[in-house]
Structures are given as C-alpha cells and as structure tokens.
Design an enzyme around this catalytic site. Structure first.
Site, PDB file in Angstrom:
ATOM      1  CD  GLU A   1      40.521  42.240  38.403  1.00 44.84           C
ATOM      2  OE1 GLU A   1      39.382  42.180  37.903  1.00 44.84           O
ATOM      3  OE2 GLU A   1      41.133  43.325  38.543  1.00 44.84           O
TER       4      GLU A   1
ATOM      5  CG  HIS B   1      38.322  38.064  35.424  1.00 41.74           C
ATOM      6  ND1 HIS B   1      37.193  38.820  35.238  1.00 41.74           N
ATOM      7  CD2 HIS B   1      39.163  38.830  36.148  1.00 41.74           C
ATOM      8  CE1 HIS B   1      37.354  40.003  35.815  1.00 41.74           C
ATOM      9  NE2 HIS B   1      38.545  40.035  36.367  1.00 41.74           N
TER      10      HIS B   1
ATOM     11  CB  CYS C   1      30.720  37.603  35.423  1.00 41.05           C
ATOM     12  SG  CYS C   1      31.885  37.089  34.196  1.00 41.05           S
TER      13      CYS C   1
HETATM   14  O1  SUG Z   1      35.799  43.753  34.756  1.00 39.60           O
HETATM   15  N1  SUG Z   1      33.343  44.516  32.359  1.00 39.60           N
HETATM   16  C1  SUG Z   1      33.791  43.700  33.465  1.00 39.60           C
HETATM   17  C2  SUG Z   1      33.337  42.270  33.257  1.00 39.60           C
HETATM   18  C3  SUG Z   1      33.624  41.422  34.470  1.00 39.60           C
HETATM   19  C4  SUG Z   1      33.401  39.967  34.228  1.00 39.60           C
HETATM   20  N2  SUG Z   1      33.658  39.244  35.399  1.00 39.60           N
HETATM   21  C5  SUG Z   1      34.206  38.010  35.457  1.00 39.60           C
HETATM   22  N3  SUG Z   1      34.771  37.429  34.419  1.00 39.60           N
HETATM   23  N4  SUG Z   1      34.210  37.407  36.587  1.00 39.60           N
HETATM   24  C6  SUG Z   1      35.308  43.760  33.612  1.00 39.60           C
HETATM   25  O2  SUG Z   1      35.997  43.793  32.586  1.00 39.60           O
HETATM   26  C7  SUG Z   1      32.895  46.629  31.203  1.00 39.60           C
HETATM   27  C8  SUG Z   1      32.305  47.984  31.484  1.00 39.60           C
HETATM   28  C9  SUG Z   1      32.216  48.856  30.275  1.00 39.60           C
HETATM   29  O3  SUG Z   1      33.038  48.732  29.355  1.00 39.60           O
HETATM   30  O4  SUG Z   1      31.281  49.718  30.211  1.00 39.60           O
HETATM   31  C10 SUG Z   1      33.335  45.868  32.432  1.00 39.60           C
HETATM   32  O5  SUG Z   1      33.669  46.464  33.447  1.00 39.60           O
END
Ligand code: SUG
Length: 448
Positions: free
Chosen positions: A175, A251, A372
């Site tokens: 990730e 994460h 993020c």
């Molecule tokens: O991978 N959300 C992302 C959020 C990423 C956050 N990044 C960090 N914490 N670094 C994920 O879960 C949601 C998309 C949706 O449900 O439409 C999404 O992909």
C-alpha cells in the site's frame, strides 16, 4: 549549507470522484456509499491545501488523476463494442465493476508508491516503487499509470530510479507510503526507513486481523527495502496492531505519523510498542538531535476518535530544527477530545508547535485525509532542480488548475452517472488538456 528538503506531491482529484463503498475495512468509504459527491468541490479543496503549503514555503507538487472510467480494464474483462456500448453493458451487467473502474482513488497519493531518498540508497539515487494495491480491485489498476506519471515527473535517471510494482498477489500486498515513514536528522542525510505491515504472508502462525483485511505484508516491505538498496541496520519493521485494523485502521497513516526526529503515534497503533520504540532508538543511535516519541494515550484520544477525526492522518512538516506544524482535517477541530489533546500538545514541550486546519470533507468522506492526499519525497537541491517544473505548485499553476476544474468538472455525481458516455468524454478532454498544462506527455492509454 544543507538545502535538502521534503517535497509533498498531492493527487489532484479527478472528474469522476464519487462514493461507491468500494473499500471494505475503511469505515468512511462504507458509511458514505451511494451518497452524491461533488468532484468540483473535491478538486478545489485539495488545491487550496496545496497552495497554502506552497505559500508557506514548502515544495509542493501535483500528480495528475488517472483515466476513468477505465475502458481498457472493461475490455480486458470481456466487454466489447464502442466505448458507449461498453459503459452501457457494464452498467447493466456489473454496476459495481463500473464503479470500481470509475473511482478517482488515485487522488490518495500516499498509496501511489514507496520512495527512498538518495541519502538512504546504495546507489545514491531516489528510488520509487509504485504500490500494487492488490487488496482492492479498484486500486489495483492504478500502478501502471502511477509509474508513468512518476517517470514523467522525475525523469532524469542520473538522480531517479523507477521500479515496477511488486507481483500483484496478496502475498506481496503493498500500500506504499501509507505504511512507510522516514526518520532522519537532516533530509539529505542517511535516514531510518520504518515499514509497518499488517500481516506476514508466509507465516500462518503470526497474528493477523480477524474481521477486516491486512492490506500490506511484511514480505512486500522487505522486497521494497532490498530493491531500493537500503542498509539493514537503518530499516525497522513493525507490525500494526491487528485489533486496530479490525476497528477500521486500514493503513498505519490513520494512527501514526512521523517526520525527521519525531514519531507521533497512538498507544494502540502497534502490536509491540516497546519493541518499536527500542528498534527506532537503536537505529537512531547517536545522531545529532534527540529522537521524540510522542505517544497519545487511549484515555486522552480513543481509537474510535482517531478513526472519526483522522488526527494522525495529518502532515507533520518541519519549519526548522525541532519546529513542526501539524496539518489536520476540519474533523479534528469538531471532535472535542481530539481538539483538547491538540491544544495541550502545542502548548507542551514537543517539537509540534502549531496546528493548521483544512476542509477536506469530500476526500474525508471516502477515508482520505491530508496525509493520504500526499506523497513525500525528500530531495537534495540538485534533485529538486531535476523535477519537471510544470508539476510544481505556484500562483500561476493554482490559477490555471482552478480554471481547468471550473471548465471541466461537475458539481454533483451519483453512482448512476458513471454510465453516462458524456462523462467519459468530459474526463478525457480534461485529462488531455491537463497533460499539456503539466507537460506530462502521453501518459494515458486514450492518448496513444
Ligand atoms: O484505499 N478509499 C481509499 C482511501 C485511501 C486513504 N489513504 C491512506 N490512508 N493513505 C482506500 O480505501 C474509497 C473509494 C470508494 O469507496 O468509492 C477508497 O478507495
């Protein structure tokens, strides 16, 4: 004079930003599923943060969004005909698949790649490995375009080394920088690379979460450390507490953040906190500054408050030695326990001296806070000069991108709109113009 610095590259939110509930284990994504989104507001909220940090003197870059809906993936999965035919069939036969290939999730560039600065690597170049993001289908299609954009931004192979993503299989679930932190005295000096993983893939008796997936493995982190040529005594691995993953900490950057000589983390973040501290202090050795371990106790801020407010999904930025500012989302200000804690933190003895609050609600509703949205890249002055200058935020780029958003973006999007062939045309027109603004060349399949 030491002129190395840390650049932050934020993902520009794409025109198809929507809420589709695609991320099992990410509480905000599930809770906001099927709500209407506002792509125009989302992009502008991100631009305001980028511009504010550039105005404060930080090096701020921009990564372009990816082509979405991603028609090449739908073709690979058996849909055929014209682009409009494909959208129609996918909407009818597999609406969740259409939502997955339409996600603007590449905006969260903390997941774009793991980056090792030149002070840490055996060949003294900056190394990049795009994250395979295999645990979520909608994110597993990001790494190729991510790699192309990284190469278009950091072109000079005298300074920059680009690796492909790790094998796309759960054993090497990666990730990226969301689970990676670099500690150092000065940005150009040898740093400690701290990799946090959710599970061990080749050891079935090791602890792992029971309810939600551990997206990142120890084996993936070890492979990245090998590829980047890191020194073994300057790499520290720590396992995330499986219970916090099960509570919604998908994460590590939802429960810990670090910068230079400060590690700011929650009491329950790690499986073995004492070992994490000892390993970091041993690797730190006798560097010129003191290493700060700032542990937030559960009785001051609960794990639930961390997940709701994204306290730790903050940007910890250095203004000078032992002088840092913490960039937090608005949700921290409206959570009484978190806000009280933050006020006591800045009044105390830690290097964190100021809090800056940004409204990032559109991204937050999908589980993406300030941290993020950015990928950190520590760069010497010579490396900074080798960056594609059209990707760096300044007054002119801010104005250009705001006008570009006004011209191309909708202010409301429902899941059903993803089947609209006009949305695909609008997105491609927008991205085509963007590659010219940012001088990226042809990074998208529709341009080839
Ligand atoms: O991978 N959300 C992302 C959020 C990423 C956050 N990044 C960090 N914490 N670094 C994920 O879960 C949601 C998309 C949706 O449900 O439409 C999404 O992909």
């Amino acid at each position: 004079m030491n002129t190395a610095t840390e650049a932050n590259f934020d993902g520009l939110v794409g025109p198809t930003h929507n809420y589709s509930g695609l991320s099992f284990g990410n509480v905000a994504s599930l809770n906001n599923s099927a709500r209407p989104s506002n792509p125009k507001a989302a992009a502008k909220q991100g631009l305001v943060k980028m511009k504010a940090l550039a105005d404060l003197g930080f090096v701020q870059g921009v990564f372009a969004p990816h082509e979405r809906p991603h028609i090449p993936t739908l073709r690979r999965l058996g849909f055929s005909g014209t682009d409009a035919d494909i959208l129609e069939q996918a909407a009818k036969q597999a609406p969740k698949l259409l939502a997955a290939v339409s996600s603007a999730s590449c905006m969260w560039t903390a997941n774009a790649a793991t980056v090792s600065p030149s002070g840490d690597t055996s060949d003294n170049r900056v190394h990049f490995t795009p994250a395979n993001l295999v645990n979520k289908f909608h994110r597993s299609i990001e790494h190729e375009t991510t790699g192309a954009i990284l190469q278009a931004t950091f072109k000079d192979n005298k300074h920059f080394a680009h690796h492909p993503a790790l094998p796309s299989v759960d054993h090497f679930g990666d990730e990226g920088a969301a689970n990676h932190t670099r500690f150092c005295h000065g940005y150009s000096e040898q740093g400690i690379e701290f990799f946090v993983y959710g599970m061990e893939a080749f050891n079935n008796s090791a602890p792992k979460p029971a309810k939600f997936p551990a997206r990142h493995t120890l084996e993936a982190s070890q492979a990245v450390a090998r590829r980047h040529g890191l020194s073994a005594d300057q790499v520290v691995y720590a396992q995330q507490n499986p219970d916090v993953i099960d509570a919604g900490v998908f994460h590590n950057d939802v429960i810990a953040v670090g910068n230079r000589n400060a590690h700011f983390y929650h009491q329950e973040a790690f499986l073995d906190t004492a070992k994490m501290k000892q390993d970091l202090l041993t690797a730190w050795g006798d560097r010129a500054s003191k290493f700060h371990l700032i542990e937030v106790p559960s009785d001051a801020v609960s794990v639930q408050d961390c997940i709701q407010s994204y306290l730790f999904n903050s940007q910890l930025l250095s203004r000078g030695d032992d002088d840092m500012v913490l960039v937090v989302p608005g949700e921290c200000e409206s959570n009484p326990a978190v806000w009280a804690y933050l006020n006591s933190l800045v009044a105390g003895q830690s290097p964190i001296n100021e809090i800056k609050v940004f409204d990032l609600k559109q991204s937050m509703s999908n589980g993406g806070g300030p941290a993020c949205l950015r990928l950190r890249i520590a760069l010497t002055q010579a490396e900074q000069q080798a960056i594609n200058p059209s990707t760096l935020m300044n007054n002119a780029l801010f104005e250009r991108l705001n006008n570009w958003v006004d011209k191309h973006y909708r202010d409301q999007l429902h899941e059903k709109d993803l089947a609209d062939p006009q949305l695909l045309i609008e997105s491609r027109n927008a991205l085509d113009e963007l590659t010219q603004i940012m001088n990226l060349g042809s990074v998208y399949e529709f341009q080839r």
